[in-house]
Scaffold this motif. Structure first.
Motif, PDB file in Angstrom:
ATOM      1  N   GLU A  16       0.828  -1.205   0.000  1.00  0.00           N
ATOM      2  CA  GLU A  16       0.000   0.000   0.000  1.00  0.00           C
ATOM      3  C   GLU A  16       0.866   1.259   0.000  1.00  0.00           C
ATOM      4  O   GLU A  16       0.593   2.206  -0.733  1.00  0.00           O
ATOM      5  CB  GLU A  16      -0.910  -0.012   1.220  1.00  0.00           C
ATOM      6  CG  GLU A  16      -1.848   1.167   1.290  1.00  0.00           C
ATOM      7  CD  GLU A  16      -2.720   1.125   2.526  1.00  0.00           C
ATOM      8  OE1 GLU A  16      -2.888   2.178   3.154  1.00  0.00           O
ATOM      9  OE2 GLU A  16      -3.219   0.024   2.856  1.00  0.00           O
ATOM     10  N   GLN A  17       1.923   1.273   0.806  1.00  0.00           N
ATOM     11  CA  GLN A  17       2.766   2.457   0.920  1.00  0.00           C
ATOM     12  C   GLN A  17       3.570   2.729  -0.343  1.00  0.00           C
ATOM     13  O   GLN A  17       3.842   3.877  -0.660  1.00  0.00           O
ATOM     14  CB  GLN A  17       3.733   2.319   2.093  1.00  0.00           C
ATOM     15  CG  GLN A  17       3.078   2.537   3.416  1.00  0.00           C
ATOM     16  CD  GLN A  17       4.081   2.593   4.546  1.00  0.00           C
ATOM     17  OE1 GLN A  17       5.285   2.626   4.329  1.00  0.00           O
ATOM     18  NE2 GLN A  17       3.593   2.589   5.756  1.00  0.00           N
ATOM     19  N   ARG A  18       3.944   1.708  -1.067  1.00  0.00           N
ATOM     20  CA  ARG A  18       4.800   1.934  -2.234  1.00  0.00           C
ATOM     21  C   ARG A  18       4.015   2.109  -3.531  1.00  0.00           C
ATOM     22  O   ARG A  18       4.609   2.219  -4.596  1.00  0.00           O
ATOM     23  CB  ARG A  18       5.822   0.815  -2.375  1.00  0.00           C
ATOM     24  CG  ARG A  18       5.249  -0.509  -2.760  1.00  0.00           C
ATOM     25  CD  ARG A  18       6.344  -1.538  -2.837  1.00  0.00           C
ATOM     26  NE  ARG A  18       5.807  -2.734  -3.465  1.00  0.00           N
ATOM     27  CZ  ARG A  18       6.515  -3.621  -4.083  1.00  0.00           C
ATOM     28  NH1 ARG A  18       7.810  -3.471  -4.152  1.00  0.00           N
ATOM     29  NH2 ARG A  18       5.952  -4.669  -4.630  1.00  0.00           N
ATOM     30  N   LYS A  19       2.686   2.156  -3.455  1.00  0.00           N
ATOM     31  CA  LYS A  19       1.859   2.330  -4.650  1.00  0.00           C
ATOM     32  C   LYS A  19       2.217   3.588  -5.432  1.00  0.00           C
ATOM     33  O   LYS A  19       2.243   3.567  -6.649  1.00  0.00           O
ATOM     34  CB  LYS A  19       0.375   2.364  -4.283  1.00  0.00           C
ATOM     35  CG  LYS A  19      -0.256   1.021  -4.263  1.00  0.00           C
ATOM     36  CD  LYS A  19      -1.745   1.114  -4.033  1.00  0.00           C
ATOM     37  CE  LYS A  19      -2.303  -0.296  -3.948  1.00  0.00           C
ATOM     38  NZ  LYS A  19      -3.640  -0.325  -3.388  1.00  0.00           N
ATOM     39  N   GLY A  20       2.451   4.688  -4.742  1.00  0.00           N
ATOM     40  CA  GLY A  20       2.776   5.946  -5.410  1.00  0.00           C
ATOM     41  C   GLY A  20       4.181   5.976  -5.976  1.00  0.00           C
ATOM     42  O   GLY A  20       4.553   6.915  -6.670  1.00  0.00           O
ATOM     43  N   GLY A  21       4.976   4.978  -5.674  1.00  0.00           N
ATOM     44  CA  GLY A  21       6.355   4.932  -6.147  1.00  0.00           C
ATOM     45  C   GLY A  21       7.331   5.482  -5.129  1.00  0.00           C
ATOM     46  O   GLY A  21       6.948   6.001  -4.076  1.00  0.00           O
ATOM     47  N   LYS A  22       8.582   5.359  -5.481  1.00  0.00           N
ATOM     48  CA  LYS A  22       9.656   5.769  -4.578  1.00  0.00           C
ATOM     49  C   LYS A  22       9.626   7.280  -4.316  1.00  0.00           C
ATOM     50  O   LYS A  22       9.808   7.720  -3.185  1.00  0.00           O
ATOM     51  CB  LYS A  22      10.995   5.362  -5.179  1.00  0.00           C
ATOM     52  CG  LYS A  22      12.176   5.576  -4.276  1.00  0.00           C
ATOM     53  CD  LYS A  22      13.431   5.039  -4.920  1.00  0.00           C
ATOM     54  CE  LYS A  22      14.616   5.070  -3.996  1.00  0.00           C
ATOM     55  NZ  LYS A  22      15.806   4.462  -4.610  1.00  0.00           N
ATOM     56  N   SER A  73      14.717   8.805   4.768  1.00  0.00           N
ATOM     57  CA  SER A  73      13.634   8.355   3.877  1.00  0.00           C
ATOM     58  C   SER A  73      14.149   7.342   2.864  1.00  0.00           C
ATOM     59  O   SER A  73      13.509   6.308   2.637  1.00  0.00           O
ATOM     60  CB  SER A  73      13.020   9.546   3.149  1.00  0.00           C
ATOM     61  OG  SER A  73      12.418  10.430   4.061  1.00  0.00           O
ATOM     62  N   PHE A  74      15.283   7.653   2.240  1.00  0.00           N
ATOM     63  CA  PHE A  74      15.859   6.704   1.278  1.00  0.00           C
ATOM     64  C   PHE A  74      16.278   5.416   1.976  1.00  0.00           C
ATOM     65  O   PHE A  74      16.080   4.325   1.443  1.00  0.00           O
ATOM     66  CB  PHE A  74      17.058   7.318   0.544  1.00  0.00           C
ATOM     67  CG  PHE A  74      16.658   8.161  -0.633  1.00  0.00           C
ATOM     68  CD1 PHE A  74      16.204   7.572  -1.801  1.00  0.00           C
ATOM     69  CD2 PHE A  74      16.727   9.541  -0.575  1.00  0.00           C
ATOM     70  CE1 PHE A  74      15.834   8.335  -2.891  1.00  0.00           C
ATOM     71  CE2 PHE A  74      16.354  10.320  -1.653  1.00  0.00           C
ATOM     72  CZ  PHE A  74      15.907   9.721  -2.805  1.00  0.00           C
ATOM     73  N   TRP A  75      16.859   5.524   3.154  1.00  0.00           N
ATOM     74  CA  TRP A  75      17.277   4.338   3.907  1.00  0.00           C
ATOM     75  C   TRP A  75      16.076   3.467   4.254  1.00  0.00           C
ATOM     76  O   TRP A  75      16.130   2.247   4.130  1.00  0.00           O
ATOM     77  CB  TRP A  75      18.017   4.770   5.173  1.00  0.00           C
ATOM     78  CG  TRP A  75      18.384   3.637   6.059  1.00  0.00           C
ATOM     79  CD1 TRP A  75      19.378   2.716   5.868  1.00  0.00           C
ATOM     80  CD2 TRP A  75      17.735   3.274   7.281  1.00  0.00           C
ATOM     81  NE1 TRP A  75      19.389   1.816   6.909  1.00  0.00           N
ATOM     82  CE2 TRP A  75      18.388   2.135   7.779  1.00  0.00           C
ATOM     83  CE3 TRP A  75      16.675   3.808   7.991  1.00  0.00           C
ATOM     84  CZ2 TRP A  75      18.007   1.524   8.967  1.00  0.00           C
ATOM     85  CZ3 TRP A  75      16.295   3.198   9.175  1.00  0.00           C
ATOM     86  CH2 TRP A  75      16.965   2.075   9.640  1.00  0.00           C
ATOM     87  N   GLN A  76      14.989   4.107   4.675  1.00  0.00           N
ATOM     88  CA  GLN A  76      13.796   3.348   5.034  1.00  0.00           C
ATOM     89  C   GLN A  76      13.206   2.654   3.800  1.00  0.00           C
ATOM     90  O   GLN A  76      12.767   1.514   3.882  1.00  0.00           O
ATOM     91  CB  GLN A  76      12.751   4.248   5.681  1.00  0.00           C
ATOM     92  CG  GLN A  76      11.578   3.464   6.218  1.00  0.00           C
ATOM     93  CD  GLN A  76      10.653   4.307   7.062  1.00  0.00           C
ATOM     94  OE1 GLN A  76      10.838   5.510   7.201  1.00  0.00           O
ATOM     95  NE2 GLN A  76       9.656   3.680   7.623  1.00  0.00           N
ATOM     96  N   TRP A  77      13.188   3.331   2.656  1.00  0.00           N
ATOM     97  CA  TRP A  77      12.695   2.711   1.426  1.00  0.00           C
ATOM     98  C   TRP A  77      13.521   1.464   1.109  1.00  0.00           C
ATOM     99  O   TRP A  77      12.973   0.388   0.845  1.00  0.00           O
ATOM    100  CB  TRP A  77      12.752   3.702   0.269  1.00  0.00           C
ATOM    101  CG  TRP A  77      12.440   3.084  -1.059  1.00  0.00           C
ATOM    102  CD1 TRP A  77      13.329   2.494  -1.923  1.00  0.00           C
ATOM    103  CD2 TRP A  77      11.155   2.945  -1.661  1.00  0.00           C
ATOM    104  NE1 TRP A  77      12.662   2.020  -3.023  1.00  0.00           N
ATOM    105  CE2 TRP A  77      11.336   2.273  -2.896  1.00  0.00           C
ATOM    106  CE3 TRP A  77       9.874   3.322  -1.279  1.00  0.00           C
ATOM    107  CZ2 TRP A  77      10.280   1.987  -3.749  1.00  0.00           C
ATOM    108  CZ3 TRP A  77       8.822   3.040  -2.141  1.00  0.00           C
ATOM    109  CH2 TRP A  77       9.033   2.376  -3.354  1.00  0.00           C
ATOM    110  N   GLN A  78      14.838   1.603   1.143  1.00  0.00           N
ATOM    111  CA  GLN A  78      15.733   0.470   0.841  1.00  0.00           C
ATOM    112  C   GLN A  78      15.515  -0.686   1.813  1.00  0.00           C
ATOM    113  O   GLN A  78      15.444  -1.847   1.416  1.00  0.00           O
ATOM    114  CB  GLN A  78      17.188   0.905   0.897  1.00  0.00           C
ATOM    115  CG  GLN A  78      17.653   1.699  -0.282  1.00  0.00           C
ATOM    116  CD  GLN A  78      17.553   0.906  -1.557  1.00  0.00           C
ATOM    117  OE1 GLN A  78      16.682   1.156  -2.370  1.00  0.00           O
ATOM    118  NE2 GLN A  78      18.424  -0.044  -1.747  1.00  0.00           N
ATOM    119  N   ARG A  79      15.423  -0.370   3.079  1.00  0.00           N
ATOM    120  CA  ARG A  79      15.248  -1.396   4.102  1.00  0.00           C
ATOM    121  C   ARG A  79      13.950  -2.175   3.905  1.00  0.00           C
ATOM    122  O   ARG A  79      13.932  -3.402   3.967  1.00  0.00           O
ATOM    123  CB  ARG A  79      15.267  -0.739   5.482  1.00  0.00           C
ATOM    124  CG  ARG A  79      15.468  -1.732   6.613  1.00  0.00           C
ATOM    125  CD  ARG A  79      15.450  -1.045   7.921  1.00  0.00           C
ATOM    126  NE  ARG A  79      14.035  -0.839   8.236  1.00  0.00           N
ATOM    127  CZ  ARG A  79      13.584  -0.250   9.316  1.00  0.00           C
ATOM    128  NH1 ARG A  79      14.423   0.240  10.172  1.00  0.00           N
ATOM    129  NH2 ARG A  79      12.304  -0.127   9.546  1.00  0.00           N
TER     130      ARG A  79
END
Length: 99
Positions: A16-22, A73-79
């Motif tokens: 759900e969170q990644r629907k909008g993209g990075k 934010s980038f670190w959390q996306w990667q993790r």
């Protein structure tokens, strides 16, 4: 080993969170992290008793908070992406072994 309830919840939430993209994810979380980091910086500075009312110090604190927020934010996306990929890969591997 099947997917645990916690992993199932994580997968549902992450999809759900990644629907909008990075870019969307990073923008939203950068804003949130910026607010938190900036306020923590101000609180820490005020509690330390140091002089704070100058514009360069506030601007510097804002800059540091912004850079930190972007990095977080980038670190959390990667993790989260890695965790998602590990769970999915594990399920694919287990599915292949059972067949």
């Amino acid at each position: 080993m099947s997917i645990s309830t916690e992993e199932r919840r994580f997968i549902r939430n992450w999809e759900e969170q990644r629907k909008g993209g990075k870019a969307s994810f990073v923008a939203i979380y950068t804003f949130g992290y910026f607010m938190v980091l900036f306020m923590l910086g101000i609180a820490g500075w005020l509690f330390s008793g140091l002089r704070f009312v100058t514009l360069p110090l506030i601007t510097g604190l804002g800059s540091v908070a912004l850079v930190g927020a972007i990095a977080l934010s980038f670190w959390q996306w990667q993790r989260h992406q890695k965790k998602f990929a590990r769970i999915i890969q594990r399920e694919i591997t287990e599915g292949d072994q059972q067949a």
